[in-house]
Design a protein around this motif. Structure first.
Motif, PDB file in Angstrom:
ATOM      1  N   MET A 177       6.145  -5.852 -10.089  1.00 35.43           N
ATOM      2  CA  MET A 177       6.955  -4.698 -10.292  1.00 35.43           C
ATOM      3  C   MET A 177       6.920  -3.873  -9.395  1.00 35.43           C
ATOM      4  O   MET A 177       7.801  -3.144  -8.825  1.00 35.43           O
ATOM      5  N   PHE A 178       5.484  -3.307  -9.147  1.00 33.73           N
ATOM      6  CA  PHE A 178       5.273  -2.331  -8.007  1.00 33.73           C
ATOM      7  C   PHE A 178       6.028  -2.851  -6.670  1.00 33.73           C
ATOM      8  O   PHE A 178       6.226  -1.985  -5.961  1.00 33.73           O
ATOM      9  N   ARG A 179       5.459  -4.163  -6.240  1.00 28.52           N
ATOM     10  CA  ARG A 179       6.012  -4.727  -4.996  1.00 28.52           C
ATOM     11  C   ARG A 179       7.291  -4.697  -4.925  1.00 28.52           C
ATOM     12  O   ARG A 179       7.875  -4.590  -3.698  1.00 28.52           O
ATOM     13  N   LYS A 180       7.914  -5.266  -5.796  1.00 27.82           N
ATOM     14  CA  LYS A 180       9.401  -5.727  -5.800  1.00 27.82           C
ATOM     15  C   LYS A 180      10.405  -4.692  -6.123  1.00 27.82           C
ATOM     16  O   LYS A 180      11.703  -4.686  -5.711  1.00 27.82           O
ATOM     17  N   ILE A 181       9.998  -3.647  -7.021  1.00 33.93           N
ATOM     18  CA  ILE A 181      10.841  -2.606  -7.452  1.00 33.93           C
ATOM     19  C   ILE A 181      10.693  -1.262  -6.837  1.00 33.93           C
ATOM     20  O   ILE A 181      11.151  -0.673  -6.117  1.00 33.93           O
ATOM     21  N   LEU A 182       9.232  -0.755  -7.309  1.00 36.83           N
ATOM     22  CA  LEU A 182       8.717   0.335  -7.115  1.00 36.83           C
ATOM     23  C   LEU A 182       8.689   0.909  -5.594  1.00 36.83           C
ATOM     24  O   LEU A 182       9.434   1.872  -5.288  1.00 36.83           O
ATOM     25  N   LEU A 183       8.024  -0.040  -4.948  1.00 35.29           N
ATOM     26  CA  LEU A 183       7.768   0.235  -3.168  1.00 35.29           C
ATOM     27  C   LEU A 183       9.137   0.371  -2.687  1.00 35.29           C
ATOM     28  O   LEU A 183       9.357   1.431  -2.005  1.00 35.29           O
ATOM     29  N   PRO A 184       9.827  -0.698  -2.825  1.00 32.62           N
ATOM     30  CA  PRO A 184      11.275  -0.671  -1.967  1.00 32.62           C
ATOM     31  C   PRO A 184      12.012   0.513  -2.314  1.00 32.62           C
ATOM     32  O   PRO A 184      12.643   1.145  -1.565  1.00 32.62           O
ATOM     33  N   LEU A 185      12.108   0.787  -3.637  1.00 34.03           N
ATOM     34  CA  LEU A 185      13.320   1.955  -3.960  1.00 34.03           C
ATOM     35  C   LEU A 185      12.532   3.128  -3.664  1.00 34.03           C
ATOM     36  O   LEU A 185      13.449   4.353  -3.588  1.00 34.03           O
ATOM     37  N   SER A 186      11.119   3.429  -3.492  1.00 31.00           N
ATOM     38  CA  SER A 186      10.588   4.580  -3.127  1.00 31.00           C
ATOM     39  C   SER A 186      10.464   4.743  -1.582  1.00 31.00           C
ATOM     40  O   SER A 186       9.997   5.650  -1.288  1.00 31.00           O
ATOM     41  N   MET A 187      10.791   3.700  -0.974  1.00 33.72           N
ATOM     42  CA  MET A 187      10.463   3.542   0.517  1.00 33.72           C
ATOM     43  C   MET A 187      11.092   4.707   1.259  1.00 33.72           C
ATOM     44  O   MET A 187      10.647   5.446   2.155  1.00 33.72           O
ATOM     45  N   PRO A 188      12.349   5.090   1.043  1.00 37.87           N
ATOM     46  CA  PRO A 188      12.990   6.640   1.833  1.00 37.87           C
ATOM     47  C   PRO A 188      11.890   7.721   1.358  1.00 37.87           C
ATOM     48  O   PRO A 188      11.808   8.572   2.426  1.00 37.87           O
ATOM     49  N   GLY A 189      11.528   7.925   0.303  1.00 36.40           N
ATOM     50  CA  GLY A 189      10.722   9.061  -0.028  1.00 36.40           C
ATOM     51  C   GLY A 189       9.323   8.735   0.895  1.00 36.40           C
ATOM     52  O   GLY A 189       8.755   9.782   1.238  1.00 36.40           O
ATOM     53  N   ILE A 190       8.773   7.776   0.705  1.00 35.90           N
ATOM     54  CA  ILE A 190       7.475   7.574   1.501  1.00 35.90           C
ATOM     55  C   ILE A 190       7.784   7.624   3.072  1.00 35.90           C
ATOM     56  O   ILE A 190       6.781   8.470   3.977  1.00 35.90           O
ATOM     57  N   ILE A 191       8.956   7.239   3.635  1.00 37.64           N
ATOM     58  CA  ILE A 191       9.108   7.534   5.008  1.00 37.64           C
ATOM     59  C   ILE A 191       9.229   8.897   5.253  1.00 37.64           C
ATOM     60  O   ILE A 191       8.607   9.254   6.330  1.00 37.64           O
ATOM     61  N   ILE A 192      10.267   9.767   4.896  1.00 33.22           N
ATOM     62  CA  ILE A 192      10.404  10.906   5.039  1.00 33.22           C
ATOM     63  C   ILE A 192       9.246  11.986   4.567  1.00 33.22           C
ATOM     64  O   ILE A 192       8.844  12.590   5.493  1.00 33.22           O
ATOM     65  N   GLY A 193       8.352  11.358   3.375  1.00 38.77           N
ATOM     66  CA  GLY A 193       7.017  12.315   3.350  1.00 38.77           C
ATOM     67  C   GLY A 193       6.061  12.178   4.659  1.00 38.77           C
ATOM     68  O   GLY A 193       5.568  12.952   4.964  1.00 38.77           O
ATOM     69  N   SER A 194       6.088  10.989   5.051  1.00 34.58           N
ATOM     70  CA  SER A 194       5.030  10.612   6.057  1.00 34.58           C
ATOM     71  C   SER A 194       5.478  11.264   7.470  1.00 34.58           C
ATOM     72  O   SER A 194       4.741  11.874   7.955  1.00 34.58           O
ATOM     73  N   LEU A 195       6.943  11.038   7.569  1.00 30.07           N
ATOM     74  CA  LEU A 195       7.169  11.663   9.020  1.00 30.07           C
ATOM     75  C   LEU A 195       7.036  13.307   8.718  1.00 30.07           C
ATOM     76  O   LEU A 195       6.581  13.877   9.476  1.00 30.07           O
ATOM     77  N   PHE A 196       7.344  13.902   7.907  1.00 27.64           N
ATOM     78  CA  PHE A 196       7.204  15.042   7.574  1.00 27.64           C
ATOM     79  C   PHE A 196       5.791  15.648   7.759  1.00 27.64           C
ATOM     80  O   PHE A 196       5.398  16.692   8.381  1.00 27.64           O
TER      81      PHE A 196
END
Lengths: 271, 309
Positions: free
Chosen positions: B216-235
């Protein structure tokens, strides 16, 4: 529904550990502010939790010092105009972007929101050289213009979030009912986005009140509270600094708590 | 929207285009646009122009321009002479570690706030928001008061009989503590917002289909939260490249970062072109990251999620 059955005790422990973790993170977030407040009331050289010597002396000293008062005055003289102007032009940008369609709309959003993502030191440095090149100079006015660049986009962001939640057809409806442009914006659009404008304005004030980098590059010989604190910090420990910093913090705390509760109350009403 | 535009174009078609600027929406965006062109685009152009000058004033004559500052920095970095290579390495290492630690510590907190925490949620959110609205100076100073010898931490661990431990201040990890602290909200909130949008039914469906927690983490949580992770990391990465107060106060000058080095060129040695040439690198990285973030962010989506809080 999940097919696995977990005992209520395990479920409780699991829920509890999520709470515990978030509480730890929250503690980490407020730890330095807590330290600051503890230090500001402490009378003595070496901290001791056991025999804590409480005093209001440093607050008294802070309020009676001429240099602190003038730094405070300068901070207000910058923060108040920044709040008013950034709220107006940030709201303007938000209304244009969210309630209209026009050519190069995405380019406008890009330019208008880009300053939010810039490290403040970069903005400060560029502005400082620019102020010298174009003859703007250094002082209260340049500091106001400089802070507007960073804060107006934040207001636009906050107001846009509210404005996007408003039914896209209200302007059309108002037009159909015979509203002219002035009536449309003052009687229909503005009242609908009022909550966002109020939160945006409060955030604008708190950010201007706390700004350090831009002010430090543009205010010239005028010192504000944040540049005063920075100057004292780098010169070693003076017990009056925690009191001054705490005073700044209390104002921010009150306003941010006020803004969040205001938002939450409106939301609760709507649900 | 179409008819709204129609209403305005009725009025503006007959007039000259300059007058259209005095009508909505142009009237509303004009002040902000002018302000940003003057005090945001102008200063950034000034940084680029100053980086190719020979002195502390701008000459618009290309014959007077020079690349000497870039040569000094790049040859210094490649040859290992001077401090540029070291400063660059320090800064990138600090920013990368900061990005990683903020991500690791924010993700579970964002997940808990978005999905697990129901009671006292407002109190927790408030505690996480308040530092964002407190001067970076004041927060860093608070950490100094906490960590310094005879400070708050000292008196707490003293209660347990611990009196002798290595100094906490003026270390590389103290700077990383400072940057992690200051920039963590910029990681936490984008991830929190991206996790808010995932429906409970998604997890229930996955569980019914026999997915375990890891799947569930790998297939649902991680992909769906990826935009947040990318924005946060760049920030976080970009903002910590510009960290100066943290290095100055918590690092006490023991570690030089790009920002403190740029600041030094401007303040102490009054060499604007050299400082600008160093700042151009930071400017380019910031610009690229900022554009990516803004292209990823959908304001409409954030607005619709706000209502679900």
């Amino acid at each position: 529904m999940s097919t696995k059955q977990t005992s209520p005790l395990v479920a409780k422990l699991k829920a509890g550990s999520w709470y515990a973790y978030v509480a730890l993170v929250a503690l980490f977030f407020i730890l330095p502010l807590l330290s600051l407040v503890i230090a500001s009331f402490y009378d003595g050289r070496f901290f001791s939790i056991v025999d804590y010597e409480f005093t209001l002396h440093w607050y008294e000293a802070a309020l009676n010092s001429g240099s602190i008062r003038s730094a405070f005055d300068n901070t207000v003289r910058i923060a108040v105009p920044v709040t008013i102007i950034s709220t107006i032009i940030g709201t303007g940008g938000a209304i244009a972007y969210t309630r209209h369609e026009f050519p190069y709309q995405d380019k406008f959003k890009l330019l208008a929101l880009l300053p939010i993502f810039f490290p403040l030191i970069l903005l400060g440095l560029g502005m400082s050289m620019w102020a010298s090149v174009v003859g703007l100079g250094y002082g209260i006015l340049p500091a106001i213009v400089g802070e507007l660049v960073w804060i107006s986009p934040i207001v636009m962001f906050v107001v846009s979030i509210t404005a996007l939640g408003v039914d896209p057809n209200v302007e059309e409806a108002a037009r159909d009912l015979g509203a002219d442009s002035v009536t449309l914006y003052t009687k229909v659009v503005l009242p609908l986005i009022k909550d966002g404008v109020v939160s945006g304005g409060i955030f604008a004030f708190v950010l201007a009140w706390n700004n350090y980098y831009i002010v430090s590059y543009l205010s010239g010989v005028q010192s504000t509270i944040t540049t005063w604190i920075h100057g004292r910090m780098t010169q070693g420990f003076t017990p009056v600094v925690p009191a001054v910093a705490s005073l700044i913090f209390y104002v921010s705390l009150l306003l941010v708590v006020g803004a969040v509760i205001f938002e939450f109350r409106e939301e609760a009403k709507n649900n | 929207m179409e008819s709204l535009r129609g209403a305005f174009s009725d009025a503006s078609e007959s007039d000259n285009p300059l007058l259209a600027l005095l009508r909505p929406p142009y009237l509303f965006m004009l002040p902000l646009t002018l302000l940003l062109l003057f005090m945001f685009v102008g200063p950034m152009v000034a940084i680029v122009l100053f980086s190719i000058q020979t002195g502390n004033s701008i000459s618009l004559d290309p014959a007077m321009w020079t690349l000497a500052n870039y040569e000094e920095i790049i040859s210094g970095m490649l040859g290992g002479s001077g401090i540029y290579g070291k400063v660059m390495a320090n800064t990138v290492v600090i920013s990368a570690i900061t990005t990683a630690t903020t991500l690791v510590f924010s993700y579970p907190a964002a997940y808990a706030l978005a999905r697990k925490i129901k009671r006292y949620k407002l109190v927790f959110l408030l505690m996480l928001i308040i530092p964002l609205f407190t001067s970076v100076n004041i927060r860093v100073f608070g950490w100094a008061l906490f960590l310094v010898q005879n400070g708050v931490l000292d008196s707490i661990v003293g209660l347990f009989g611990v009196t002798d431990y290595p100094s906490m201040m003026y270390q590389r990890w103290t700077i990383i503590l400072g940057t992690t602290y200051v920039y963590m909200p910029f990681m936490l909130f984008p991830i929190y917002l991206s996790l808010l949008s995932i429906e409970d039914t998604t997890f229930e469906a996955a569980a019914d289909l026999g997915a375990n927690k890891l799947t569930m983490f790998r297939k649902i949580l991680l992909p769906l939260s990826m935009p947040g992770i990318i924005i946060g990391s760049l920030f976080v990465f970009v903002l910590s490249l510009g960290a100066d107060v943290e290095a100055q106060i918590l690092g006490g000058g023991s570690v030089f970062t790009m920002a403190s080095n740029i600041n030094y060129s401007f303040g102490y040695s009054q060499n604007w072109p050299l400082g600008s040439a160093q700042a151009v690198g930071l400017l380019l990285i910031t610009l690229v990251a900022g554009v990516i973030i803004l292209r990823t962010i959908d304001l409409r989506e954030i607005a619709s999620r706000g209502g679900e809080r």
